[in-house]
Design an enzyme around this catalytic site. Structure first.
Site, mmCIF file in Angstrom:
data_model
loop_
_atom_site.group_PDB
_atom_site.id
_atom_site.type_symbol
_atom_site.label_atom_id
_atom_site.label_comp_id
_atom_site.label_asym_id
_atom_site.label_seq_id
_atom_site.Cartn_x
_atom_site.Cartn_y
_atom_site.Cartn_z
ATOM 1 N N THR A 152 -1.889 12.736 23.014
ATOM 2 C CA THR A 152 -0.464 13.327 22.607
ATOM 3 C C THR A 152 -0.738 14.353 21.350
ATOM 4 O O THR A 152 -0.199 15.412 21.437
ATOM 5 C CB THR A 152 0.083 12.214 21.670
ATOM 6 O OG1 THR A 152 0.285 11.045 22.834
ATOM 7 C CG2 THR A 152 1.798 12.524 21.367
ATOM 8 N N GLY A 153 -1.955 14.296 20.544
ATOM 9 C CA GLY A 153 -2.170 15.316 19.786
ATOM 10 C C GLY A 153 -2.453 16.687 20.313
ATOM 11 O O GLY A 153 -2.087 17.713 20.037
ATOM 12 N N ARG A 182 -6.106 -0.411 14.995
ATOM 13 C CA ARG A 182 -6.101 0.688 14.249
ATOM 14 C C ARG A 182 -6.902 1.818 14.494
ATOM 15 O O ARG A 182 -8.136 1.626 15.399
ATOM 16 C CB ARG A 182 -6.840 -0.146 12.850
ATOM 17 C CG ARG A 182 -6.026 -1.299 12.212
ATOM 18 C CD ARG A 182 -6.822 -2.174 11.188
ATOM 19 N NE ARG A 182 -7.673 -1.176 10.520
ATOM 20 C CZ ARG A 182 -9.001 -1.355 10.166
ATOM 21 N NH1 ARG A 182 -9.678 -2.057 10.800
ATOM 22 N NH2 ARG A 182 -9.539 -0.589 9.266
ATOM 23 N N CYS A 183 -6.443 2.976 14.176
ATOM 24 C CA CYS A 183 -7.319 4.204 14.709
ATOM 25 C C CYS A 183 -8.864 4.008 14.153
ATOM 26 O O CYS A 183 -9.600 4.567 14.531
ATOM 27 C CB CYS A 183 -6.744 5.517 14.340
ATOM 28 S SG CYS A 183 -6.550 5.564 12.594
ATOM 29 N N GLU A 224 -4.147 13.082 12.711
ATOM 30 C CA GLU A 224 -4.890 11.781 12.839
ATOM 31 C C GLU A 224 -4.874 11.204 14.036
ATOM 32 O O GLU A 224 -3.758 10.796 14.406
ATOM 33 C CB GLU A 224 -4.761 10.955 11.611
ATOM 34 C CG GLU A 224 -5.646 9.689 11.692
ATOM 35 C CD GLU A 224 -5.062 8.533 10.762
ATOM 36 O OE1 GLU A 224 -4.106 8.679 10.190
ATOM 37 O OE2 GLU A 224 -5.643 7.452 10.936
ATOM 38 N N ARG A 261 0.801 -1.073 -0.051
ATOM 39 C CA ARG A 261 -0.036 -0.043 0.042
ATOM 40 C C ARG A 261 0.993 1.240 0.132
ATOM 41 O O ARG A 261 0.539 2.119 -0.600
ATOM 42 C CB ARG A 261 -0.996 -0.086 1.205
ATOM 43 C CG ARG A 261 -1.891 1.075 1.529
ATOM 44 C CD ARG A 261 -2.767 0.799 2.701
ATOM 45 N NE ARG A 261 -3.644 1.848 2.914
ATOM 46 C CZ ARG A 261 -4.298 1.864 3.886
ATOM 47 N NH1 ARG A 261 -4.506 1.193 4.708
ATOM 48 N NH2 ARG A 261 -5.312 2.906 4.441
ATOM 49 N N LYS A 292 10.136 11.940 12.620
ATOM 50 C CA LYS A 292 10.316 11.257 13.983
ATOM 51 C C LYS A 292 9.543 10.022 14.195
ATOM 52 O O LYS A 292 8.128 9.890 14.081
ATOM 53 C CB LYS A 292 9.571 12.152 15.064
ATOM 54 C CG LYS A 292 9.338 11.730 16.210
ATOM 55 C CD LYS A 292 10.423 11.202 17.287
ATOM 56 C CE LYS A 292 9.731 10.747 18.602
ATOM 57 N NZ LYS A 292 9.326 9.021 18.344
ATOM 58 N N ASN A 328 1.429 2.031 14.742
ATOM 59 C CA ASN A 328 0.987 0.690 13.936
ATOM 60 C C ASN A 328 0.963 0.683 12.525
ATOM 61 O O ASN A 328 0.396 -0.320 11.957
ATOM 62 C CB ASN A 328 -0.850 0.926 14.375
ATOM 63 C CG ASN A 328 -1.450 2.209 14.025
ATOM 64 O OD1 ASN A 328 -0.787 3.133 13.427
ATOM 65 N ND2 ASN A 328 -2.782 2.304 14.005
ATOM 66 N N TYR A 329 1.394 1.736 11.845
ATOM 67 C CA TYR A 329 1.692 1.768 10.432
ATOM 68 C C TYR A 329 2.910 2.511 10.326
ATOM 69 O O TYR A 329 3.163 3.664 9.891
ATOM 70 C CB TYR A 329 0.630 2.444 9.583
ATOM 71 C CG TYR A 329 -0.859 1.800 9.416
ATOM 72 C CD1 TYR A 329 -0.722 0.804 8.198
ATOM 73 C CD2 TYR A 329 -1.562 1.749 10.017
ATOM 74 C CE1 TYR A 329 -1.729 0.132 7.990
ATOM 75 C CE2 TYR A 329 -2.908 0.903 9.767
ATOM 76 C CZ TYR A 329 -2.922 0.553 8.724
ATOM 77 O OH TYR A 329 -4.011 -0.479 8.563
ATOM 78 N N GLY A 388 -1.492 9.692 15.644
ATOM 79 C CA GLY A 388 -1.143 9.249 17.147
ATOM 80 C C GLY A 388 -2.540 9.450 18.165
ATOM 81 O O GLY A 388 -3.539 9.783 17.517
ATOM 82 N N ARG A 409 -9.419 3.880 6.495
ATOM 83 C CA ARG A 409 -9.070 4.961 5.901
ATOM 84 C C ARG A 409 -8.864 4.854 4.248
ATOM 85 O O ARG A 409 -9.405 5.840 3.424
ATOM 86 C CB ARG A 409 -7.650 5.129 6.261
ATOM 87 C CG ARG A 409 -6.595 6.271 5.664
ATOM 88 C CD ARG A 409 -5.299 6.384 6.322
ATOM 89 N NE ARG A 409 -4.718 5.170 6.977
ATOM 90 C CZ ARG A 409 -3.555 4.770 6.377
ATOM 91 N NH1 ARG A 409 -2.905 5.627 5.515
ATOM 92 N NH2 ARG A 409 -3.020 3.727 6.859
HETATM 93 O O1 G3H Z 1 -4.456 3.644 12.513
HETATM 94 C C1 G3H Z 1 -4.812 4.437 11.861
HETATM 95 C C2 G3H Z 1 -4.946 4.367 10.487
HETATM 96 O O2 G3H Z 1 -4.830 5.559 9.653
HETATM 97 C C3 G3H Z 1 -6.056 3.438 9.873
HETATM 98 O O3 G3H Z 1 -6.000 3.006 8.600
HETATM 99 O O4 G3H Z 1 -8.113 2.100 8.260
HETATM 100 O O5 G3H Z 1 -6.193 1.644 6.734
HETATM 101 O O6 G3H Z 1 -6.473 0.514 8.890
HETATM 102 P P1 G3H Z 1 -6.612 1.790 8.020
#
Ligand code: G3H
Length: 493
Positions: free
Chosen positions: A248-249, A297-298, A264, A117, A191, A168-169, A244, A454
């Site tokens: 923290t944001g 995942r957020c 995000e 991706r 960072k 997470n990504y 994050g 997303r």
């Molecule tokens: O964790 C935050 C990501 O932007 C979520 O992306 O919906 O593709 O897992 P995703």
């Protein structure tokens, strides 16, 4: 950098990685490093430098010194560099996949998906940027300005973008910031997350291999507590792109002052199931949305809202499907499905505590609920109310809660009262009803008959309330990482 892209095996001595100061891979003069532990078994995967404040100052200075040259480099050359980056990412797909599995505990499919991706996204950015152009506006259609005049409106870089990526990504959510920032002519200080630093350093190397010039990209490692505050308050930063958690944001926004932000943050991503929904489809999407990457995942589903009759039909289907579609285990094992470890034992303890508190407040565990080290069993809770910890706080783990409601108005109220507003899903066979319902929800996006996500990455992606600032998505990120610059030609007289 001898240790970069060296074969990863169980018995190698964990390498000490250098950081990239914009022109060279170096060991920090501070002499401090941080261990990166694999969430799979807590083994040390490597050590990364804790960069000093002076080293940040130097990287920032170099980034500013080179930014104007980079912005002046013809766009077609910047585009070529990004396409080459995408090619390098593809070339190292296997290596990066193995690294991600070890460093953040993603299953093989999920890790490979992240790498592919990122390459596709980088190419897409490079294609899309070519349609971003300046424009011209005449003044004479505004009352009082009919003498005439023309504004030439360019789109220009901000200067130095600070990109802060989440665990997470660590590849994709670094790449999704680096590519648009660089294409628009900015320099970037990256960072990476501490857990994910090694992946971030490897990605940096690929941008360099593709031809990002000296000074234009630096990657500084170290914990948020050690360098985060210094970086985000730094006078040399012109714009911040961050992914994050919401806390923290908030802290970054406070620290940053009047700088453009693209954030995000967290989300609870509720699902509303209307009585006419296709229950089999809904069950499948709940499993995908709630348990992929162990719920980290957020956009992960945290709770499901439905009437008593609806949930009585739906929950048994979810439980049945979990038997074949979800299997917790070591992400290197082919038998593991969706749920590997969460990022650390500390995170797992936090999730376990949220489950425990919710159960003592009246929630019932239908399956799961247990923890071993950093592994949380895929968990389904019922009889949950919105004030319970599993719904009220962002539980970043494989836990899905079912909340019974008396009416759809009640669902709207619960969702709109949440401090989060990333996405929501509505399941119904009647798309018209789904659209009417979606329009009542105060969230960034609403999915109808699909779980929150997303992608595709050229769709606008945004959060409201504590879930974010600004809009991402290929074109939107390019716009967010640049500004308009009107030059007004006034007609004398
Ligand atoms: O964790 C935050 C990501 O932007 C979520 O992306 O919906 O593709 O897992 P995703």
């Amino acid at each position: 950098m001898s240790e970069m892209f060296e074969e990863i095996s169980d018995n190698r001595t964990p390498p000490t990685y250098k950081f990239f100061n914009g022109s060279a891979w170096v060991t920090s003069a501070g002499g401090k490093t941080t261990e990166v532990h694999s969430p799979i078994d807590d083994s040390v995967l490597g050590k990364v430098q804790v960069v000093t404040h002076e080293e940040i100052d130097a990287a920032m200075k170099a980034a500013h010194a080179q930014q104007k040259n980079w912005e002046a480099t013809p766009l077609n050359q910047r585009v070529k560099v990004m396409h080459l980056t995408a090619d390098w990412i593809r070339q190292y797909e296997d290596y990066l996949t193995t690294l991600l599995i070890r460093e953040i505990g993603k299953t093989s499919d999920e890790a490979r998906g992240e790498i592919k991706r990122t390459a596709d996204l980088t190419d897409y950015f490079a294609d899309e940027v070519q349609s971003i152009r300046g424009f011209e506006l005449d003044s004479d259609n505004f009352p009082g300005f009919d003498k005439g005049g023309t504004a030439l409106i360019d789109r220009v870089a901000y200067g130095v973008v600070l990109a802060i990526a989440p665990f997470n990504y660590p590849v994709n959510l670094s790449g999704s910031k680096l590519a648009p920032a660089l294409l628009m002519g900015n320099s970037v200080i990256l960072k990476p997350p501490t857990q994910g630093s090694i992946s971030g350093l490897h990605l940096t190397q690929l941008f360099r291999k593709a031809g990002v010039p000296t000074g234009v990209l630096a990657t500084v490692t170290g914990g948020g507590g050690e360098i985060g505050e210094y970086l985000t308050a730094h006078g040399g930063v012109d714009m911040i792109a961050f992914t994050g958690n919401s806390e923290t944001g908030m802290a970054i926004a406070k620290n940053a002052g009047m700088k453009p932000l693209l954030f995000e943050c967290g989300g609870d991503n509720p699902v509303v199931v209307l009585p006419d929904a296709d229950m089999h489809l809904t069950a499948r999407e709940i499993i995908k949305g709630g348990f992929s990457y162990a719920g980290q995942r957020c956009t992960g589903i945290k709770y499901v809202l439905g009437t008593e009759t609806t949930l009585d039909q739906l929950i048994p289907l979810v439980l049945e499907l979990m038997k074949t579609e979800v299997a917790m285990g070591d992400p290197r094992s082919p038998g593991t499905k969706l749920v590997g470890p969460v990022i650390s034992e500390e995170a797992a303890v936090h999730i376990e505590e949220a489950i425990r508190l919710s159960v003592s407040a009246g929630a019932k565990i239908l399956t799961g609920g247990g923890r071993k080290n950093s592994y949380i069993e895929p968990t389904i809770l019922t009889d949950v109310t919105p004030d319970m910890r599993v719904v009220a706080s962002e539980v970043f783990g494989p836990v899905v809660s079912f909340v019974r409601i008396a009416s759809m108005d009640e669902a709207v109220g619960i969702i709109n009262r949440s401090r989060y507003g990333l996405q929501a899903s509505v399941f119904t066979k009647d798309e018209g009803t789904g659209i009417v319902f979606a329009r009542q929800l105060h969230v960034g996006s609403v999915q109808i008959n699909g779980s929150p996500q997303r992608g595709p990455d050229h769709f606008p992606f945004l959060g409201v309330k504590h879930s974010g600032v600004g809009v991402q998505g290929v074109r939107y990120s390019l716009e967010a990482m640049s500004r308009l610059r009107p030059i007004v030609l006034n007609k004398p007289g």
